[in-house]
Scaffold this active site. Structure first.
Site, PDB file in Angstrom:
ATOM      1  N   GLY A 223       0.814  -1.207   0.000  1.00 57.85           N
ATOM      2  CA  GLY A 223       0.000   0.000   0.000  1.00 57.85           C
ATOM      3  C   GLY A 223       0.845   1.252   0.000  1.00 57.85           C
ATOM      4  N   PRO A 224       0.214   2.409  -0.188  1.00 55.89           N
ATOM      5  CA  PRO A 224       0.949   3.679  -0.183  1.00 55.89           C
ATOM      6  C   PRO A 224       1.542   3.965   1.189  1.00 55.89           C
ATOM      7  CG  PRO A 224      -1.262   3.913  -1.119  1.00 55.89           C
ATOM      8  CD  PRO A 224      -1.216   2.583  -0.474  1.00 55.89           C
ATOM      9  N   PRO A 225       2.472   4.888   1.268  1.00 63.64           N
ATOM     10  CA  PRO A 225       3.048   5.246   2.577  1.00 63.64           C
ATOM     11  C   PRO A 225       2.005   5.862   3.496  1.00 63.64           C
ATOM     12  CG  PRO A 225       4.424   6.045   0.773  1.00 63.64           C
ATOM     13  CD  PRO A 225       3.150   5.579   0.159  1.00 63.64           C
ATOM     14  N   GLY A 226       2.128   5.545   4.776  1.00 64.97           N
ATOM     15  CA  GLY A 226       1.271   6.173   5.779  1.00 64.97           C
ATOM     16  C   GLY A 226      -0.104   5.576   5.931  1.00 64.97           C
ATOM     17  N   THR A 227      -0.354   4.395   5.384  1.00 68.02           N
ATOM     18  CA  THR A 227      -1.684   3.796   5.476  1.00 68.02           C
ATOM     19  C   THR A 227      -1.843   2.889   6.687  1.00 68.02           C
ATOM     20  OG1 THR A 227      -0.940   2.070   3.940  1.00 68.02           O
ATOM     21  CG2 THR A 227      -2.137   3.943   3.014  1.00 68.02           C
ATOM     22  N   GLY A 228      -0.786   2.645   7.452  1.00 65.64           N
ATOM     23  CA  GLY A 228      -0.919   1.867   8.680  1.00 65.64           C
ATOM     24  C   GLY A 228      -0.464   0.432   8.571  1.00 65.64           C
ATOM     25  N   LYS A 229       0.505   0.151   7.726  1.00 64.33           N
ATOM     26  CA  LYS A 229       0.976  -1.241   7.574  1.00 64.33           C
ATOM     27  C   LYS A 229       1.703  -1.711   8.833  1.00 64.33           C
ATOM     28  CE  LYS A 229       3.155  -0.151   3.767  1.00 64.33           C
ATOM     29  NZ  LYS A 229       2.622   1.195   3.512  1.00 64.33           N
ATOM     30  N   HIS A 442     -12.911  35.957 -12.025  1.00 62.30           N
ATOM     31  CA  HIS A 442     -12.494  34.644 -12.516  1.00 62.30           C
ATOM     32  C   HIS A 442     -13.031  33.536 -11.609  1.00 62.30           C
ATOM     33  CE1 HIS A 442      -9.578  31.978 -14.673  1.00 62.30           C
ATOM     34  NE2 HIS A 442      -9.736  31.269 -13.560  1.00 62.30           N
ATOM     35  N   GLU A 443     -12.797  33.662 -10.303  1.00 65.19           N
ATOM     36  CA  GLU A 443     -13.269  32.638  -9.373  1.00 65.19           C
ATOM     37  C   GLU A 443     -14.795  32.670  -9.249  1.00 65.19           C
ATOM     38  OE1 GLU A 443     -11.228  30.499  -8.540  1.00 65.19           O
ATOM     39  OE2 GLU A 443      -9.410  31.583  -9.106  1.00 65.19           O
TER      40      GLU A 443
END
Length: 640
Positions: A223-229, A442-443
Site C-alpha cells: 500500500g501507499p506510505p502512511g496507510t498503517g501497515k 475569474h473565481e
C-alpha cells in the site's frame, strides 16, 4: 661532551667521565693529572676517588695519596705488570681533599667558581627538535597501526556475533506485549478482516493443521506510505498475544560480505526460540528486489538466506513473517511465490468513512469546538492517508493555539487543509486592486457555473487569497467518495473549468483576458482527451481505447480525429459556460463584489447570498464499472 664543556662541571659528571675513560681504556697519566687539577675546585679529588673505586680488580696499579698542602689532593701513580692502566685511591682521599680545601684557598676557589645554577654559573640545557620527516613517519606509523587494530577487532567481533550483544541490537529482543489492537487501526477494515485468520492461527495452530492444511508462512502488506501497515502488524501481535520482532530491510545490509545473511539467520534463530511469534520486516524491497546476474555477491546472499529461512519453517512452528512495501512490483519472483510471501494484503488509502474514523481517533485528546464537523473534513480530504490526516490535526491544533483559541474548530481545520493542499498563504504578496478584481470575477465565474450546472460537485468554498502558485481557487466537494464518473459529470467539470475564462471575456473583453486560465485550459484538455482516448465517449471515434502518448500506435488520421474531438468537447463546454454566465451576469457582479470584500466565501454563504436554486447532482450519475485512479476527490479550480 664533557671535554667540550657542553655539560655542567660537577663532581657527579666528573665521576661518570672517569668511569667512561676507564671502560674505554683511555685513562693515561697526563689525562689523570688534568682531571685531578680540574676536580680540585669541585670539592677535592673525591670525584676522582669515586671513579677510581670503579677500576677493575685485575689492575695491579696502585696509588698512594697523601694530603695536599693547598691543592686539595695529591698522590703517587705507578705502573703495574697487568698491562693496562689503572689506579686505586686510598679510602682517606676524599677526607684529605676536603681538609685541604678547608683553608682560605678553598673559600676563594668556591667564590671564584660560584654555585652551579646561580646567575654567575647558569645551568644551560639544550633540546634537539626532531626533524619533519621523523615526525611525519611517526604519525603515519601510529595512524596505520590504529587503523589495522580497529579493523581487525571489528571484523573479529562481527564474525563471532559479539556485535549484537555489545550494541544491544533490538532485532534479537522482541516486544513481548504489544498494546495495539485491531480496534486502534481505522480505515482499513478489509485488510483487518484478512488478517484475523492469521491471529486465529497464532492463538491455536493445531486448529488449522488437523486436516492437513497449511497457512501461509509470509504475509505481504502492500500500500501507499502512511496507510498503517506497521500498525497492522503490531495489531496482529497484540491480538494474538505473541512476541513481535521488528526490523527494517536496510538493517541487513553491511559493508562486509556475508554479514546480511548472518543477521537473517540470527533473527530467525531468535524467533524460533520465542515461537509462536511475528517477524515484521519493513521496506522489504531494500533486500528483496529482483536479482540480476550483474549484482554483487553480497547483494544476493542476504536475499538467498531469507529465501532459505522461509523454506525452512515447519507448519507447526507458529512463526508468521509479515513484510511491508510500497513497491510490490520490484520484489523478486522467488520471494512472492506460493510457500513464501504468497498472501498479499492491500492496505489502501481510507475512504470517506475511514477518514472520518481516523479523524475521530486523533481528535480524542484534542478539545473540539461545537462547530467542528468531521464528516465535512473527511469529504474535503480525499486521497489523504492516515499519516496525512494525523498531520492535518496537528497543523490545525497548532493554528488554534497560535491564534489564541481554546478549541479546534472548522476555521482551524480549513486553514490546515488549505495549507497542506495548496500551500501557505502569500501574505507578503503585493497584488494590485485591478488584479484582485480580475481574480474575483475569474473565481466567481467558476463558482457560478458549478452552482448552475447539473452533474457538478457542490461548491465548498471560493477564495481570492493567494496560496502557493495560485491567486485564488474554488473548491468542490462530492457528497461521497466517487468510484466512477459519468459522462454528464465529466462534461460538467469541463464547463466549470471554462467558467473562469468566460467570466474574464464577458467583463473585461476578449483583448484583456489573462494567463490566469492556463491551468484551467490544461485540466480541461487533459480531461477531454481522456474521454476520447480512454473512456470511449466520442461519437466519431466510437468505443475504442487509444494510446495517445505513443506516437507509433495510431496513424496521423486517427491523431487528427482525436484532436478534433478534443477541440469540440472543450469548445462545447466554453459555449455552455458562456450561456450560463450571460444569463446570470448580475449574480456574477454580486459574487465578485462579495469576494473582493470578504476574500473567502463558503458554499452556504454563496447560495444564501445569491438566492439561487442549485441544481443537485443526480443520484444516478454514478455508474457501476471499473474504478479509475483519481476519479473521486476534491476539485480545486483556481487562477494561476
Amino acid at each position: 661532551m664533557f671535554e667540550q664543556n657542553r655539560v655542567a662541571n660537577t663532581p657527579e659528571t666528573l665521576a661518570e667521565y672517569v668511569k667512561a675513560l676507564t671502560r674505554l681504556d683511555r685513562l693515561d697519566t697526563a689525562r689523570f693529572h688534568a682531571l685531578t687539577q680540574r676536580g680540585s675546585g669541585l670539592g677535592g679529588s673525591g670525584a676522582v676517588r669515586q671513579a677510581a673505586d670503579y677500576a677493575p680488580s685485575s689492575s695491579s696499579y696502585t696509588s698512594s695519596w697523601g694530603s695536599g698542602a693547598g691543592s686539595g689532593g695529591g698522590g703517587y701513580y705507578g705502573s703495574g705488570s697487568a698491562g693496562g692502566p689503572g689506579f686505586a685511591a686510598g679510602p682517606a682521599l676524599g677526607a684529605a681533599g676536603a681538609a685541604a680545601l678547608g683553608g682560605s684557598g678553598s673559600a676563594a676557589g668556591a667564590a671564584a667558581e660560584g654555585v652551579l645554577g646561580s646567575p654567575k654559573n647558569p645551568l644551560v640545557m639544550t633540546f634537539a627538535e626532531p626533524s619533519f620527516s621523523s615526525q611525519m613517519w611517526r604519525t603515519v606509523r601510529t595512524l596505520g597501526g590504529a587503523f589495522i587494530l580497529v579493523t581487525c577487532l571489528g571484523t573479529l567481533l562481527d564474525d563471532k556475533g559479539l556485535t549484537k550483544s555489545f550494541l544491544n541490537n533490538p532485532d534479537l529482543k522482541p516486544q513481548m506485549n504489544s498494546s495495539t489492537r485491531f480496534a486502534d487501526v481505522k480505515g482499513v477494515d478489509e485488510a483487518k478482516h484478512e488478517l484475523e485468520e492469521i491471529v486465529e492461527y497464532l492463538r491455536d495452530p493445531h486448529k488449522f493443521t488437523n486436516l492437513g492444511g497449511k497457512l501461509p508462512k509470509g504475509v505481504l502488506l502492500v500500500g501507499p506510505p502512511g496507510t498503517g501497515k506497521t500498525m497492522l502488524a503490531r495489531a496482529i501481535a497484540g491480538e494474538a498475544g505473541v512476541p513481535f520482532f521488528y526490523c527494517s530491510g536496510s538493517e541487513f545490509e553491511e559493508v562486509f560480505v556475508g554479514v546480511g545473511a548472518r543477521r537473517v539467520r540470527d533473527l530467525f534463530t531468535a524467533a524460533k526460540k520465542h515461537a509462536p511469534c511475528i517477524i515484521f520486516i519493513d521496506e522489504i524491497d531494500a533486500i528483496g528486489g529482483n536479482r540480476n546476474p550483474k549484482d554483487q555477491q553480497y547483494m544476493r546472499m542476504t536475499l538467498n538466506q531469507l529465501l532459505v529461512e522461509l523454506d525452512g519453517f515447519k507448519a507447526t512452528e507458529g512463526i508468521i513473517v509479515v513484510a511491508a512495501t510500497n513497491f510490490a512490483e520490484v520484489l523478486d519472483k522467488a520471494l512472492v511465490r506460493p510457500g513464501r510471501f504468497d498472501r498479499h494484503v492491500v492496505v489502501p488509502n481510507p475512504d470517506v468513512e475511514g477518514r472520518k474514523q481516523i479523524l475521530e481517533t486523533h481528535m480524542q485528546k484534542i478539545p473540539k469546538s461545537a462547530d467542528l464537523d468531521l464528516s465535512v473534513i473527511a469529504r474535503a480530504t480525499p486521497g489523504f492517508s492516515g499519516a496525512d490526516l494525523a498531520n492535518l490535526i496537528n497543523v490545525a491544533a497548532l493554528h488554534a493555539a497560535k491564534t489564541g483559541l481554546k478549541e479546534v474548530g472548522m476555521r482551524s481545520m480549513e486553514y490546515a487543509r488549505d495549507r497542506i493542499v495548496m500551500g501557505a498563504e502569500r501574505k507578503s504578496a503585493v497584488i494590485s486592486e485591478s488584479s484582485r478584481k480580475l481574480t474575483a470575477y475569474h473565481e466567481g465565474g467558476h463558482a457560478l457555473v458549478a452552482l448552475l450546472t447539473e452533474g457538478a460537485d457542490p461548491v465548498h468554498k471560493a477564495t481570492i487569497v493567494p496560496r502557493g502558485l495560485s491567486l485564488g481557487m474554488v473548491t468542490q466537494l462530492p457528497e461521497e467518495d466517487v468510484v466512477n464518473r459519468s459522462r454528464r459529470q465529466m462534461l460538467a467539470r469541463l464547463d466549470v473549468c471554462m467558467g473562469g475564462r468566460v467570466a474574464e471575456e464577458l467583463i473585461f473583453g476578449p483583448n484583456d483576458v489573462t494567463t490566469g486560465a492556463s491551468s484551467d485550459l490544461r485540466m480541461a484538455t487533459t480531461l477531454a482527451r481522456a474521454m476520447v482516448t480512454k473512456y470511449g465517449m466520442s461519437e466519431r471515434l466510437g468505443q475504442v481505447a487509444l494510446d495517445y502518448d505513443d506516437g507509433n500506435s495510431m496513424s496521423s488520421e486517427t491523431r487528427a480525429a482525436v484532436e478534433e474531438e478534443v477541440r469540440n468537447l472543450v469548445q462545447g463546454a466554453y459555449d455552455r459556460a458562456r450561456a450560463v454566465l450571460t444569463k446570470h451576469e448580475r449574480e456574477l457582479h454580486r459574487l465578485a463584489a462579495e469576494l473582493m470584500e470578504k476574500e473567502t466565501l463558503s458554499g452556504e454563504q454563496i447560495r444564501s447570498m445569491l438566492g439561487l436554486r442549485v441544481v443537485e447532482a443526480a443520484a444516478a450519475a454514478n455508474t457501476v464499472g471499473k474504478r479509475e485512479g483519481g476519479g473521486g476527490g476534491t476539485t480545486a479550480i483556481g487562477m494561476a
